[in-house]
Design a protein around this motif. Structure first.
Motif, PDB file in Angstrom:
ATOM      1  N   GLN A  50       0.596  -3.752   2.803  1.00 40.18           N
ATOM      2  CA  GLN A  50       1.098  -2.443   3.239  1.00 40.18           C
ATOM      3  C   GLN A  50       1.292  -1.483   2.066  1.00 40.18           C
ATOM      4  O   GLN A  50       1.075  -0.279   2.206  1.00 40.18           O
ATOM      5  CB  GLN A  50       2.409  -2.624   4.002  1.00 40.18           C
ATOM      6  N   ARG A  51       1.650  -2.006   0.907  1.00 42.00           N
ATOM      7  CA  ARG A  51       1.875  -1.156  -0.271  1.00 42.00           C
ATOM      8  C   ARG A  51       0.621  -0.384  -0.681  1.00 42.00           C
ATOM      9  O   ARG A  51       0.715   0.703  -1.238  1.00 42.00           O
ATOM     10  CB  ARG A  51       2.351  -1.994  -1.451  1.00 42.00           C
ATOM     11  N   PHE A  52      -0.562  -0.950  -0.399  1.00 37.16           N
ATOM     12  CA  PHE A  52      -1.809  -0.311  -0.830  1.00 37.16           C
ATOM     13  C   PHE A  52      -2.736   0.030   0.338  1.00 37.16           C
ATOM     14  O   PHE A  52      -3.858   0.465   0.110  1.00 37.16           O
ATOM     15  CB  PHE A  52      -2.535  -1.210  -1.842  1.00 37.16           C
ATOM     16  N   ASP A  53      -2.279  -0.154   1.542  1.00 31.77           N
ATOM     17  CA  ASP A  53      -3.067   0.137   2.738  1.00 31.77           C
ATOM     18  C   ASP A  53      -3.042   1.653   2.987  1.00 31.77           C
ATOM     19  O   ASP A  53      -2.202   2.165   3.717  1.00 31.77           O
ATOM     20  CB  ASP A  53      -2.488  -0.628   3.935  1.00 31.77           C
ATOM     21  N   LEU A  54      -3.973   2.363   2.366  1.00 34.68           N
ATOM     22  CA  LEU A  54      -3.958   3.820   2.384  1.00 34.68           C
ATOM     23  C   LEU A  54      -4.240   4.413   3.760  1.00 34.68           C
ATOM     24  O   LEU A  54      -3.765   5.496   4.080  1.00 34.68           O
ATOM     25  CB  LEU A  54      -4.963   4.367   1.360  1.00 34.68           C
ATOM     26  N   ASN A  55      -5.024   3.717   4.582  1.00 35.02           N
ATOM     27  CA  ASN A  55      -5.337   4.263   5.905  1.00 35.02           C
ATOM     28  C   ASN A  55      -4.444   3.693   7.006  1.00 35.02           C
ATOM     29  O   ASN A  55      -4.605   4.034   8.170  1.00 35.02           O
ATOM     30  CB  ASN A  55      -6.820   4.081   6.244  1.00 35.02           C
TER      31      ASN A  55
ATOM     32  N   VAL B 298      -4.112   0.693   8.481  1.00 35.43           N
ATOM     33  CA  VAL B 298      -4.616  -0.182   9.541  1.00 35.43           C
ATOM     34  C   VAL B 298      -4.212  -1.648   9.371  1.00 35.43           C
ATOM     35  O   VAL B 298      -4.590  -2.490  10.169  1.00 35.43           O
ATOM     36  CB  VAL B 298      -6.151  -0.061   9.715  1.00 35.43           C
ATOM     37  N   GLY B 299      -3.438  -1.950   8.315  1.00 39.72           N
ATOM     38  CA  GLY B 299      -2.913  -3.303   8.157  1.00 39.72           C
ATOM     39  C   GLY B 299      -3.792  -4.261   7.379  1.00 39.72           C
ATOM     40  O   GLY B 299      -3.493  -5.449   7.306  1.00 39.72           O
ATOM     41  N   VAL B 300      -4.893  -3.769   6.812  1.00 42.66           N
ATOM     42  CA  VAL B 300      -5.784  -4.587   5.987  1.00 42.66           C
ATOM     43  C   VAL B 300      -6.165  -3.778   4.752  1.00 42.66           C
ATOM     44  O   VAL B 300      -5.971  -2.561   4.717  1.00 42.66           O
ATOM     45  CB  VAL B 300      -7.060  -5.014   6.749  1.00 42.66           C
ATOM     46  N   LEU B 301      -6.704  -4.461   3.750  1.00 43.33           N
ATOM     47  CA  LEU B 301      -7.187  -3.765   2.557  1.00 43.33           C
ATOM     48  C   LEU B 301      -8.705  -3.751   2.543  1.00 43.33           C
ATOM     49  O   LEU B 301      -9.342  -4.804   2.599  1.00 43.33           O
ATOM     50  CB  LEU B 301      -6.714  -4.456   1.279  1.00 43.33           C
ATOM     51  N   THR B 302      -9.263  -2.566   2.472  1.00 44.70           N
ATOM     52  CA  THR B 302     -10.702  -2.422   2.265  1.00 44.70           C
ATOM     53  C   THR B 302     -10.984  -2.596   0.784  1.00 44.70           C
ATOM     54  O   THR B 302     -10.069  -2.614  -0.046  1.00 44.70           O
ATOM     55  CB  THR B 302     -11.177  -1.026   2.704  1.00 44.70           C
ATOM     56  N   PHE B 303     -12.260  -2.678   0.422  1.00 41.38           N
ATOM     57  CA  PHE B 303     -12.591  -2.791  -0.994  1.00 41.38           C
ATOM     58  C   PHE B 303     -12.083  -1.579  -1.767  1.00 41.38           C
ATOM     59  O   PHE B 303     -11.543  -1.718  -2.863  1.00 41.38           O
ATOM     60  CB  PHE B 303     -14.100  -2.960  -1.220  1.00 41.38           C
TER      61      PHE B 303
ATOM     62  N   MET C  53      -5.775  -0.342  -5.892  1.00 38.57           N
ATOM     63  CA  MET C  53      -4.653  -1.197  -6.264  1.00 38.57           C
ATOM     64  C   MET C  53      -4.868  -1.769  -7.667  1.00 38.57           C
ATOM     65  O   MET C  53      -3.969  -1.746  -8.505  1.00 38.57           O
ATOM     66  CB  MET C  53      -4.513  -2.336  -5.263  1.00 38.57           C
ATOM     67  N   MET C  54      -6.065  -2.244  -7.950  1.00 33.03           N
ATOM     68  CA  MET C  54      -6.336  -2.856  -9.250  1.00 33.03           C
ATOM     69  C   MET C  54      -6.347  -1.827 -10.374  1.00 33.03           C
ATOM     70  O   MET C  54      -6.051  -2.158 -11.513  1.00 33.03           O
ATOM     71  CB  MET C  54      -7.669  -3.615  -9.215  1.00 33.03           C
ATOM     72  N   ASP C  55      -6.666  -0.580 -10.057  1.00 37.26           N
ATOM     73  CA  ASP C  55      -6.698   0.485 -11.067  1.00 37.26           C
ATOM     74  C   ASP C  55      -5.333   1.099 -11.315  1.00 37.26           C
ATOM     75  O   ASP C  55      -5.165   1.858 -12.273  1.00 37.26           O
ATOM     76  CB  ASP C  55      -7.688   1.574 -10.668  1.00 37.26           C
ATOM     77  N   SER C  56      -4.362   0.813 -10.429  1.00 31.34           N
ATOM     78  CA  SER C  56      -3.055   1.462 -10.603  1.00 31.34           C
ATOM     79  C   SER C  56      -2.179   0.719 -11.585  1.00 31.34           C
ATOM     80  O   SER C  56      -2.402  -0.340 -12.001  1.00 31.34           O
ATOM     81  CB  SER C  56      -2.351   1.579  -9.275  1.00 31.34           C
TER      82      SER C  56
END
Length: 142
Positions: A121-126, A128-133, A139-142
């Motif tokens: 949820q912390r990085f789920d920008l849209n 929808v409850g999942v992480l896209t690439f 997330m990895m760049d932050s």
């Protein structure tokens, strides 16, 4: 280097502030897509293990990663795709709470699905409850 510090945290499965040779093997497989032997992982650790404890501190890990990093964007994205694949184990093209839980469990860091849902949820920008690439990359760049 922030990206590599985040990678260190991701692969420090037992959160002891050190990466063992076994954890390093998981990192190499996730980032390069190739497995390495336990002996080769131990040799890599030994090659930068300044304090001789048989483990990599974050500083030692960053030194090792800098030696192996070519600096090219394509290589970085391939590494991220490989790392993404470690967590995206359902073949859906995204990281779900269940796939994250399974991957973390394989890495020795057991979490329940609720914890994994909160992590996503912390990085789920849209939302929808999942992480896209793309979200994983952010997330990895932050």
């Amino acid at each position: 280097m922030v990206r590599m510090a985040r990678a260190f945290s991701s692969f420090d499965c037992d959160s002891d502030g050190k990466i063992s040779a076994a954890e390093l093997r998981l990192y190499v497989e996730a980032t390069l897509g190739d497995g390495i032997s336990a002996e080769d992982a131990a040799a890599l650790v030994e090659s930068v293990d300044a304090d001789g404890d048989g483990l990599l501190s974050e500083e030692e890990f960053l030194k090792l990663a800098a030696e192996g990093e070519g600096g090219e964007e394509d290589q970085r994205r391939r590494g991220l795709r490989d790392a993404f694949g470690v967590y995206e184990v359902e073949g859906r093209g995204c990281i779900t709470p269940a796939s994250l839980r399974r991957a973390l469990s394989r890495l020795g860091a057991s979490r329940d699905v609720g914890d994994c849902r909160a992590m996503i949820q912390r990085f789920d920008l849209n939302g929808v409850g999942v992480l896209t690439f793309d979200e994983f990359e952010t997330m990895m760049d932050s």
